[in-house]
Write a protein that holds these residues in place. Structure first.
Motif, PDB file in Angstrom:
ATOM      1  N   LYS A 185     -34.450 -34.338 -20.188  1.00 17.17           N
ATOM      2  CA  LYS A 185     -34.274 -34.990 -18.894  1.00 17.17           C
ATOM      3  C   LYS A 185     -32.838 -34.850 -18.392  1.00 17.17           C
ATOM      4  O   LYS A 185     -32.580 -35.027 -17.196  1.00 17.17           O
ATOM      5  CB  LYS A 185     -34.636 -36.473 -18.999  1.00 17.17           C
ATOM      6  N   ARG A 186     -31.927 -34.520 -19.288  1.00 21.27           N
ATOM      7  CA  ARG A 186     -30.520 -34.351 -18.905  1.00 21.27           C
ATOM      8  C   ARG A 186     -30.262 -32.997 -18.259  1.00 21.27           C
ATOM      9  O   ARG A 186     -29.185 -32.770 -17.709  1.00 21.27           O
ATOM     10  CB  ARG A 186     -29.630 -34.503 -20.133  1.00 21.27           C
ATOM     11  N   ALA A 187     -31.236 -32.097 -18.330  1.00 19.73           N
ATOM     12  CA  ALA A 187     -31.049 -30.727 -17.851  1.00 19.73           C
ATOM     13  C   ALA A 187     -31.839 -30.488 -16.570  1.00 19.73           C
ATOM     14  O   ALA A 187     -32.773 -31.225 -16.243  1.00 19.73           O
ATOM     15  CB  ALA A 187     -31.486 -29.729 -18.920  1.00 19.73           C
ATOM     16  N   SER A 188     -31.464 -29.444 -15.843  1.00 16.25           N
ATOM     17  CA  SER A 188     -32.256 -28.960 -14.722  1.00 16.25           C
ATOM     18  C   SER A 188     -33.393 -28.123 -15.283  1.00 16.25           C
ATOM     19  O   SER A 188     -33.153 -27.189 -16.053  1.00 16.25           O
ATOM     20  CB  SER A 188     -31.390 -28.128 -13.776  1.00 16.25           C
ATOM     21  N   LEU A 189     -34.615 -28.446 -14.901  1.00 15.44           N
ATOM     22  CA  LEU A 189     -35.795 -27.752 -15.413  1.00 15.44           C
ATOM     23  C   LEU A 189     -36.346 -26.854 -14.319  1.00 15.44           C
ATOM     24  O   LEU A 189     -36.630 -27.315 -13.205  1.00 15.44           O
ATOM     25  CB  LEU A 189     -36.856 -28.755 -15.866  1.00 15.44           C
ATOM     26  N   VAL A 190     -36.482 -25.575 -14.618  1.00 23.86           N
ATOM     27  CA  VAL A 190     -36.943 -24.605 -13.633  1.00 23.86           C
ATOM     28  C   VAL A 190     -38.106 -23.822 -14.223  1.00 23.86           C
ATOM     29  O   VAL A 190     -37.969 -23.159 -15.256  1.00 23.86           O
ATOM     30  CB  VAL A 190     -35.808 -23.630 -13.228  1.00 23.86           C
ATOM     31  N   LYS A 191     -39.247 -23.895 -13.553  1.00 23.94           N
ATOM     32  CA  LYS A 191     -40.441 -23.163 -13.986  1.00 23.94           C
ATOM     33  C   LYS A 191     -40.441 -21.789 -13.326  1.00 23.94           C
ATOM     34  O   LYS A 191     -40.345 -21.660 -12.104  1.00 23.94           O
ATOM     35  CB  LYS A 191     -41.705 -23.931 -13.607  1.00 23.94           C
ATOM     36  N   VAL A 192     -40.519 -20.747 -14.140  1.00 24.17           N
ATOM     37  CA  VAL A 192     -40.514 -19.368 -13.654  1.00 24.17           C
ATOM     38  C   VAL A 192     -41.706 -18.631 -14.243  1.00 24.17           C
ATOM     39  O   VAL A 192     -42.361 -19.107 -15.169  1.00 24.17           O
ATOM     40  CB  VAL A 192     -39.203 -18.643 -14.039  1.00 24.17           C
ATOM     41  N   PHE A 229     -26.722 -23.882 -22.367  1.00 21.78           N
ATOM     42  CA  PHE A 229     -26.136 -25.077 -22.971  1.00 21.78           C
ATOM     43  C   PHE A 229     -24.616 -25.039 -22.840  1.00 21.78           C
ATOM     44  O   PHE A 229     -24.017 -23.956 -22.774  1.00 21.78           O
ATOM     45  CB  PHE A 229     -26.486 -25.161 -24.463  1.00 21.78           C
ATOM     46  N   SER A 230     -24.022 -26.210 -22.817  1.00 19.74           N
ATOM     47  CA  SER A 230     -22.571 -26.274 -22.981  1.00 19.74           C
ATOM     48  C   SER A 230     -22.224 -25.766 -24.375  1.00 19.74           C
ATOM     49  O   SER A 230     -22.942 -26.038 -25.334  1.00 19.74           O
ATOM     50  CB  SER A 230     -22.086 -27.716 -22.821  1.00 19.74           C
ATOM     51  N   LYS A 231     -21.133 -25.020 -24.481  1.00 21.59           N
ATOM     52  CA  LYS A 231     -20.764 -24.443 -25.766  1.00 21.59           C
ATOM     53  C   LYS A 231     -20.551 -25.551 -26.792  1.00 21.59           C
ATOM     54  O   LYS A 231     -19.696 -26.422 -26.616  1.00 21.59           O
ATOM     55  CB  LYS A 231     -19.498 -23.608 -25.612  1.00 21.59           C
ATOM     56  N   PRO A 232     -21.329 -25.560 -27.883  1.00 22.29           N
ATOM     57  CA  PRO A 232     -21.244 -26.669 -28.833  1.00 22.29           C
ATOM     58  C   PRO A 232     -19.912 -26.716 -29.574  1.00 22.29           C
ATOM     59  O   PRO A 232     -19.324 -25.689 -29.906  1.00 22.29           O
ATOM     60  CB  PRO A 232     -22.404 -26.384 -29.811  1.00 22.29           C
ATOM     61  N   ASP A 233     -19.459 -27.926 -29.829  1.00 22.40           N
ATOM     62  CA  ASP A 233     -18.274 -28.168 -30.644  1.00 22.40           C
ATOM     63  C   ASP A 233     -18.764 -28.546 -32.044  1.00 22.40           C
ATOM     64  O   ASP A 233     -19.439 -29.564 -32.209  1.00 22.40           O
ATOM     65  CB  ASP A 233     -17.452 -29.305 -30.051  1.00 22.40           C
TER      66      ASP A 233
END
Length: 401
Positions: free
Chosen positions: A138-145, A166-170
């Motif tokens: 739910k934190r992300a933009s979801l795009v159906k393609v 994703f944001s580059k993980p630390d």
């Protein structure tokens, strides 16, 4: 009739012809300023660029995975997927924008459970969303393609229809699986000049499987977030901390105090003459145990001056299955092209480390660096567990009265 003919000729005559008053009037009319169209008061007060003007909301559908889970359905000709994937495959983009591309259900699920932050998820069927943690996606933009669009940009032979940015993980902020932490050993891996993506991914997978505490990547190694490394790693990036792009001066600060560093080397001073031309960086053919090392593996071109100026430290050589793993311990694996750097040998010598050799049949080239890493790491695991068991057994012995 004559008057009617003159009227038609006047209409057909080009305007602006010499001596034509109507033409002159037409020219004067063209020179006039156009009518100014006045905007509503609100528009004149706050002019907006096309990008700032309110746009009609995109078409959205309520996802069947759970109530309230909304996603955007990409319209025909939507090029966002192609642009995003192309950029995310660039190391420069990953470094500058701190974003990585993950593909496949398992990898994305591991990333979400470890606390990686999703930006955008592209999926072909709503069923993919049902297999992922709802609170996280739910934190992300979801795009159906369309699946055909994902297949076009996928690196997999059989795409699953799921891609994520994703944001580059630390590694310091990720939450690794409890089972992985419970079985972690005081065993570390240092990768030196591993430049093949498939090899590095396989090595990381072996490190996670052996229960390594940490993996250090020196400068010269391939980017661990390169798509081919991720694919070969099979989720290892979210099971073991990976510290990339270290120079050798900063490697000791990432190691526990009192650690011993050993190297998997291919330079065997006692090898038969037919076995002297071995690829660099992997474990070598058969060697004589306890052989002192005064010569060095062929150093990479960038280390040649350093080697000639300062010389090579001496390291004792032994078979990998002999006793060497005493907690804590680290193993250095060199790449097949450039091999071990002089700095790696110096670090090992400064900690009392050894040169570990995997014996193979004479005449056979030394092992691939990923295979050598797997053999040495799992042997190190066996020795550490055996030593731990011996210590437990001693503690359980009854105290003499």
């Amino acid at each position: 009739m004559a008057a009617l003919g003159r009227a038609w000729r006047a209409l057909l005559r080009p305007r602006g012809a010499r001596g034509d008053a109507g033409g002159r009037r037409g020219v004067r009319a063209l020179r006039r300023s156009p009518v100014r169209v006045l905007q509503p008061e609100s528009s004149r007060e706050s002019p907006q660029s096309p990008a700032e003007r309110p746009q009609p909301p995109p078409a959205v559908e309520r996802g069947a995975a759970a109530p309230g889970l909304w996603y955007e359905k990409a319209a025909p000709g939507d090029r966002r997927l192609g642009k995003v994937v192309t950029l995310a495959k660039s190391k420069k983009f990953r470094d500058n924008h701190k974003k990585v591309l993950l593909e496949g259900h398992r990898l994305i699920k591991d990333a979400l459970e470890a606390g990686a932050v999703p930006q955008t998820l592209f999926f072909s069927t709503v069923g993919h969303l049902k297999l992922l943690p709802e609170a996280e996606i739910k934190r992300a933009s979801l795009v159906k393609v369309k699946f055909e669009d994902i297949k076009t940009w996928s690196d997999l032979v059989t795409p699953q229809g799921l891609l994520g940015i994703f944001s580059k993980p630390d590694p310091a902020k990720l939450s690794y699986p409890a089972a992985q932490l419970a079985t972690s050993l005081p065993l570390l891996l240092i990768c030196d000049n591993i430049r093949d993506p498939g090899n590095l991914g396989t090595i990381l997978r072996s490190a996670a499987g052996a229960g390594c505490q940490k993996v250090l990547l020196t400068k010269g190694c391939v980017d661990p977030w390169e798509p081919k490394v991720l694919r070969a790693g099979m989720g290892a990036h979210f099971r073991v901390p990976i510290v990339p792009n270290l120079d050798w001066e900063s490697v000791p600060t990432n190691l526990p105090a009192g650690i011993q560093v050993c190297v998997a080397d291919n330079n065997d001073p006692d090898a038969p003459a037919g076995n002297t031309s071995l690829p660099r960086g992997a474990a070598s053919a058969a060697a004589s145990p306890k052989a002192p090392l005064k010569s060095s593996p062929k150093a990479a071109p960038e280390h040649e001056d350093e080697e000639g100026a300062a010389g090579i430290p001496e390291l004792a050589a032994q078979h990998y299955y002999e006793d060497w793993a005493r907690a804590p311990v680290a193993v250095v694996i060199g790449g097949e092209t450039h091999g071990l750097s002089v700095a790696a040998l110096r670090l090992a010598a400064s900690t009392g480390g050894k040169r570990l050799i995997i014996p193979v049949v004479p005449g056979v080239d030394s092992l691939n660096s990923a295979v050598a890493a797997g053999i040495v790491l799992f042997e190190g695991k066996r020795q550490l567990l055996w030593r731990h068991k011996q210590e437990d057994d001693r503690q359980k012995l009854p105290v003499p009265g």
